[in-house]
Enzyme design. Structure first.
Site, PDB file in Angstrom:
ATOM      1  N   GLY A  18       1.199 -16.344  -3.106  1.00 16.70           N
ATOM      2  CA  GLY A  18       1.353 -16.832  -4.612  1.00 16.70           C
ATOM      3  C   GLY A  18      -0.111 -17.482  -4.973  1.00 16.70           C
ATOM      4  N   GLY A  19      -1.267 -17.194  -4.410  1.00 15.76           N
ATOM      5  CA  GLY A  19      -2.438 -17.658  -4.773  1.00 15.76           C
ATOM      6  C   GLY A  19      -2.624 -17.457  -6.204  1.00 15.76           C
ATOM      7  N   ASP A  38       4.903  -7.097  -3.301  1.00 12.18           N
ATOM      8  CA  ASP A  38       4.163  -7.498  -2.020  1.00 12.18           C
ATOM      9  C   ASP A  38       5.136  -7.024  -0.849  1.00 12.18           C
ATOM     10  OD1 ASP A  38       2.664  -8.310   0.645  1.00 12.18           O
ATOM     11  OD2 ASP A  38       1.444  -9.103  -0.737  1.00 12.18           O
ATOM     12  N   ILE A  61       3.746  -0.605  -3.700  1.00  8.55           N
ATOM     13  CA  ILE A  61       3.466  -0.310  -4.948  1.00  8.55           C
ATOM     14  C   ILE A  61       3.531   1.305  -5.347  1.00  8.55           C
ATOM     15  CG2 ILE A  61       1.283  -0.374  -6.667  1.00  8.55           C
ATOM     16  CD1 ILE A  61       0.636  -3.035  -5.300  1.00  8.55           C
ATOM     17  N   GLU A  62       3.186   2.085  -4.701  1.00 12.23           N
ATOM     18  CA  GLU A  62       3.129   3.513  -4.813  1.00 12.23           C
ATOM     19  C   GLU A  62       4.614   3.870  -5.020  1.00 12.23           C
ATOM     20  OE1 GLU A  62       1.737   3.351  -0.503  1.00 12.23           O
ATOM     21  OE2 GLU A  62       1.600   2.219  -2.335  1.00 12.23           O
ATOM     22  N   CYS A  83      -8.034  -6.032   2.129  1.00  9.07           N
ATOM     23  CA  CYS A  83      -9.504  -5.975   2.168  1.00  9.07           C
ATOM     24  C   CYS A  83      -9.871  -5.446   3.208  1.00  9.07           C
ATOM     25  CB  CYS A  83      -9.776  -7.487   2.264  1.00  9.07           C
ATOM     26  SG  CYS A  83      -9.091  -8.352   3.573  1.00  9.07           S
ATOM     27  N   SER A 243      -5.286 -15.145   1.668  1.00 12.54           N
ATOM     28  CA  SER A 243      -4.977 -15.510   0.431  1.00 12.54           C
ATOM     29  C   SER A 243      -6.267 -15.853  -0.248  1.00 12.54           C
ATOM     30  CB  SER A 243      -3.970 -16.930   0.119  1.00 12.54           C
ATOM     31  OG  SER A 243      -3.498 -16.884  -0.893  1.00 12.54           O
TER      32      SER A 243
END
Length: 258
Positions: A18-19, A38, A61-62, A83, A243
């Site tokens: 939740g950043g 997520d 997401i896809e 990342c 995060s």
């Protein structure tokens, strides 16, 4: 501006703990996170613990259709894609890394949305700026009519004792360009020491590990942020490491919508 709806409807992709949501609250922008997405179950437990009223989608997401995204009718997208494909210490698989698949799906979906979000903010590691994924992102934004600005920022630039250089991109549908001098005035004094130099300096000091609460403080999380009891200390360190700095993102959001 005239004709705008307030609060803005925000979609939080790769929502983690939740950043981005905390940064949105810190920025003071009138906005509502209408959905957070997520697949990390531990991160989702922490997110749900702190934001119980936010719709949290525990799915890839896809796996979300174009129609599902259209139904959200969003004004802003906040995202911090995986990342690992871009980190300097990793394999740098870039777009060939399977963990980039969801991000490429977003880029494919964006031009086909019934209503383009007015604002986009993306965070990633140093290394993303020279990736093929970044090239595809920029190409998509230009084709969709966005104005954007890219910047490398460390929290030390906003007075946070947390040296963590990160790539940020902010974009908006607008006829006006971002003013670079304004960005430099907000994030001046960026620490230019290499990571190796910083490590050598730290090795000369007598150090202890920060507690998870101290790490959260350094990353700008408010005192109201907490972990559910079932989250182990090891898990707390891990999700905090994935995060972002709340204060930096809050400043960027204020610039984005100003």
């Amino acid at each position: 501006m005239e004709g705008e709806r307030v609060p803005w409807r925000v979609l939080e992709l790769y929502s983690g703990i939740g950043g981005m949501h905390y940064a949105l609250k810190e920025s003071g922008i009138p906005a509502q996170v209408v959905a957070a997405i997520d697949i990390n179950t531990t991160a989702n437990q922490i997110y749900g613990h702190n934001f119980p009223d936010t719709a949290l989608w525990n799915k890839t997401i896809e796996g979300i259709s174009l129609e599902d995204f259209n139904k959200l009718s969003i004004d802003m997208i906040l995202m911090s894609p995986p990342c690992q494909p871009f980190t300097r210490l990793g394999l740098q698989g870039d777009v060939a890394d399977l963990r980039t698949k969801s991000f490429l799906y977003i880029l494919d979906l964006l031009p086909r949305l019934r209503r383009l979000p007015r604002f986009i903010l993306l965070e990633n590691v140093k290394g993303f700026e020279s990736s093929s994924a970044r090239e595809r992102l920029v190409k998509t934004l230009v084709e969709c009519g966005y104005t954007f600005h890219e910047i490398m920022v460390s929290p030390t630039s906003v007075g946070m004792p947390n040296s963590r250089l990160r790539y940020f991109l902010i974009a908006k549908i607008s006829t006006e360009n971002f003013i670079s001098s304004k960005m430099d005035s907000v994030f001046g004094g960026l620490d230019q020491c290499s990571e190796e130099e910083k490590l050598q300096r730290l090795l000369k000091l007598k150090l202890r590990y920060f507690t998870p609460r101290e790490v959260a403080n350094l990353m700008g999380f408010p005192q109201s942020f907490s972990f559910p009891e079932q989250i182990s200390t090891r898990q707390q360190y891990r999700v905090l490491g994935n995060s972002l700095n709340v204060v930096v993102v809050a400043r960027l959001l204020q610039l984005l919508v100003s």
